[in-house]
Design an enzyme around this catalytic site. Sequence first.
Site, mmCIF file in Angstrom:
data_model
loop_
_atom_site.group_PDB
_atom_site.id
_atom_site.type_symbol
_atom_site.label_atom_id
_atom_site.label_comp_id
_atom_site.label_asym_id
_atom_site.label_seq_id
_atom_site.Cartn_x
_atom_site.Cartn_y
_atom_site.Cartn_z
ATOM 1 N N HIS A 218 -1.231 -19.371 16.455
ATOM 2 C CA HIS A 218 -1.632 -20.493 16.044
ATOM 3 C C HIS A 218 -2.863 -21.326 16.023
ATOM 4 O O HIS A 218 -3.995 -20.618 16.993
ATOM 5 C CB HIS A 218 0.013 -20.921 15.667
ATOM 6 C CG HIS A 218 -0.114 -22.371 14.978
ATOM 7 N ND1 HIS A 218 -0.982 -22.641 14.085
ATOM 8 C CD2 HIS A 218 0.608 -23.131 14.486
ATOM 9 C CE1 HIS A 218 -0.308 -23.399 13.457
ATOM 10 N NE2 HIS A 218 1.300 -23.515 13.621
ATOM 11 N N HIS A 258 -6.224 -14.204 9.309
ATOM 12 C CA HIS A 258 -5.535 -15.228 9.241
ATOM 13 C C HIS A 258 -4.274 -14.657 8.038
ATOM 14 O O HIS A 258 -4.258 -13.634 7.616
ATOM 15 C CB HIS A 258 -5.956 -16.735 8.621
ATOM 16 C CG HIS A 258 -5.195 -17.759 8.374
ATOM 17 N ND1 HIS A 258 -4.573 -18.019 7.210
ATOM 18 C CD2 HIS A 258 -5.435 -19.097 9.150
ATOM 19 C CE1 HIS A 258 -3.978 -18.906 7.429
ATOM 20 N NE2 HIS A 258 -4.599 -19.880 8.759
ATOM 21 N N ASP A 314 -10.236 -21.926 13.819
ATOM 22 C CA ASP A 314 -11.265 -21.902 14.434
ATOM 23 C C ASP A 314 -11.851 -21.020 15.258
ATOM 24 O O ASP A 314 -12.577 -21.541 16.675
ATOM 25 C CB ASP A 314 -9.446 -21.221 15.444
ATOM 26 C CG ASP A 314 -8.743 -21.781 15.977
ATOM 27 O OD1 ASP A 314 -8.951 -23.534 15.206
ATOM 28 O OD2 ASP A 314 -7.221 -21.367 15.971
HETATM 29 N N1 ACO Z 1 -10.153 -9.541 15.243
HETATM 30 C C1 ACO Z 1 -9.699 -7.380 14.931
HETATM 31 N N2 ACO Z 1 -8.947 -7.047 14.253
HETATM 32 C C2 ACO Z 1 -8.016 -8.139 13.597
HETATM 33 C C3 ACO Z 1 -8.306 -9.285 13.922
HETATM 34 C C4 ACO Z 1 -8.895 -10.244 14.327
HETATM 35 N N3 ACO Z 1 -9.145 -10.883 15.057
HETATM 36 N N4 ACO Z 1 -7.252 -10.466 12.597
HETATM 37 C C5 ACO Z 1 -6.677 -9.551 12.576
HETATM 38 N N5 ACO Z 1 -6.748 -7.878 12.714
HETATM 39 C C6 ACO Z 1 -6.414 -6.665 11.994
HETATM 40 C C7 ACO Z 1 -4.952 -6.202 12.872
HETATM 41 O O1 ACO Z 1 -5.286 -5.218 13.968
HETATM 42 C C8 ACO Z 1 -4.815 -5.224 11.667
HETATM 43 O O2 ACO Z 1 -4.670 -3.856 11.581
HETATM 44 P P1 ACO Z 1 -4.135 -2.791 11.346
HETATM 45 O O3 ACO Z 1 -3.316 -2.737 9.673
HETATM 46 O O4 ACO Z 1 -4.536 -1.735 11.540
HETATM 47 O O5 ACO Z 1 -2.920 -2.691 11.888
HETATM 48 C C9 ACO Z 1 -5.575 -5.905 10.402
HETATM 49 O O6 ACO Z 1 -6.225 -6.700 10.553
HETATM 50 C C10 ACO Z 1 -4.183 -6.652 9.217
HETATM 51 O O7 ACO Z 1 -3.610 -7.727 10.177
HETATM 52 P P2 ACO Z 1 -2.409 -8.391 10.754
HETATM 53 O O8 ACO Z 1 -2.328 -8.241 12.215
HETATM 54 O O9 ACO Z 1 -1.492 -7.829 9.964
HETATM 55 O O10 ACO Z 1 -2.592 -9.910 10.947
HETATM 56 P P3 ACO Z 1 -1.366 -11.283 10.275
HETATM 57 O O11 ACO Z 1 -1.364 -11.908 9.481
HETATM 58 O O12 ACO Z 1 0.135 -10.483 11.345
HETATM 59 O O13 ACO Z 1 -1.840 -12.089 12.106
HETATM 60 C C11 ACO Z 1 -3.603 -13.633 13.187
HETATM 61 C C12 ACO Z 1 -2.680 -13.004 11.955
HETATM 62 C C13 ACO Z 1 -2.423 -13.515 14.087
HETATM 63 C C14 ACO Z 1 -3.875 -14.389 13.129
HETATM 64 C C15 ACO Z 1 -4.350 -12.467 13.730
HETATM 65 O O14 ACO Z 1 -5.683 -12.173 12.604
HETATM 66 C C16 ACO Z 1 -4.626 -12.592 14.827
HETATM 67 O O15 ACO Z 1 -4.491 -12.504 15.624
HETATM 68 N N6 ACO Z 1 -5.529 -13.272 14.659
HETATM 69 C C17 ACO Z 1 -6.895 -13.997 16.038
HETATM 70 C C18 ACO Z 1 -6.253 -15.167 16.804
HETATM 71 C C19 ACO Z 1 -6.501 -16.385 15.674
HETATM 72 O O16 ACO Z 1 -8.231 -16.386 15.582
HETATM 73 N N7 ACO Z 1 -5.793 -16.984 15.618
HETATM 74 C C20 ACO Z 1 -6.275 -18.815 14.815
HETATM 75 C C21 ACO Z 1 -4.920 -18.042 13.321
HETATM 76 S S1 ACO Z 1 -5.642 -19.915 12.119
HETATM 77 C C22 ACO Z 1 -4.718 -20.901 12.954
HETATM 78 O O17 ACO Z 1 -4.013 -20.753 13.867
HETATM 79 C C23 ACO Z 1 -5.064 -22.022 12.901
#
Ligand code: ACO
Length: 377
Positions: A218, A258, A314
């Site tokens: 987050h 996201h 971010d």
């Molecule tokens: N890099 C590479 N692959 C990614 C990323 C990423 N940053 N984010 C998602 N994916 C992939 C996942 O591995 C997943 O792949 P799969 O279908 O092969 O398993 C697919 O994309 C879908 O992603 P989910 O994990 O289902 O997305 P979720 O909604 O659960 O997670 C989250 C969202 C936690 C923000 C995730 O994208 C992440 O960890 N990002 C990096 C951390 C980040 O930048 N967080 C800031 C969020 S914004 C905020 O809080 C202000």
Amino acid sequence: MAAKGLEGVVVAQSKLSDINGEVGELIYAGYDIDDLARNTTFEEVCYLLWNGQLPNREQLDEIRGHLQQHSALRPEVLDMLRAYPRDADPMAAVRTAISALGMFDPDADDISAESVRHKAIFLTAQTPTIVAAYDRIRRGLEPLQPRAGLSFAANFLYMLNGEEANDTRCRTMDVALVLHAEHGMNASTFAARVTAGTLSDVYSAITSAIGTLKGPSHGGANVEVMNMLREIDESGEDPGEWVRGALGSGKKVMGFGHRVYKATDPRATVLRELADKIMQEAGETRWLDLSDKIRGVMAEEMEKKGKKIYPNVDFFSASVYTTLGIEMDLFTAVFALARMPGWTAHLMEQYADNRLIRPGSDYLGPRGLKVTPLDQR
Ligand code: ACO
């Protein structure tokens, strides 16, 4: 059937903000975030979130006055900040200080609309002073009193750095605060509303929110973004190779993806522009150049995999804050002080139309077991 992560579950009705993740749109109380970021200040956005409409000049002067009036810390809080370990996570310091503020407020448990509104102003005014004071104390410097006549953003930069920032830097900070002020039913807002839903007090609800924002999935993500930028920079490795290597080993690239946006986060677009301006002025575009390269490679790689993963807010806030002279481990605390009007506006809504938030769960464990006496187990 369990909705893991509560995805798609609607838990409240709100007039504060709406996100259309498919097209990358965010509105606060009817106004597009792009319009607000370009044409209003953080103080105007605070007023908008707490009142549902933008202030006129008189109302703006009044809210600015109230925010200034409540920005100085009481001596007991300063003493407490001095007693914290100097190597504590600033988010832990802010969480603890905000929680402690509740003990000094004789009306802490008053959740009437008028009292919650007062606490919204009070907490929004106090948090930047807490963040700046703790940062200075841990650096062995004296905390500074807020300076009268400065905007909210300018005052924060002044209390942090000990000198008034120029207009570009103040405006950049101001816009970054506007962009982070509110964001629908995100995890920390939900945590605040869950706590308020038990009719617990505002300080407890905000403490829950800060604890939730602290996590790297987050608010903590921009710290991880900066760690990543530094790691790539120091390794001398080609950014494209680094990103492909990370993806190949199953890692998430910080600052991308996201839960709601399946298009570019509109806040990232505004921040990218600000980053360009402030870094050009500072004559140091290293972090922006590197960020742009990473963004390009991620776009190619995600397209190949057919995934809708785009930069989030971010991704650019990390390099903007670094250019503003904000220490990396303060980023999440800056997010917290910016989100305070959003969290408190949600508390106003929750208390005004409360129902205890208590979801269920699917039980997967065994049934019918009988207790074996202790010495026979
Ligand atoms: N890099 C590479 N692959 C990614 C990323 C990423 N940053 N984010 C998602 N994916 C992939 C996942 O591995 C997943 O792949 P799969 O279908 O092969 O398993 C697919 O994309 C879908 O992603 P989910 O994990 O289902 O997305 P979720 O909604 O659960 O997670 C989250 C969202 C936690 C923000 C995730 O994208 C992440 O960890 N990002 C990096 C951390 C980040 O930048 N967080 C800031 C969020 S914004 C905020 O809080 C202000």
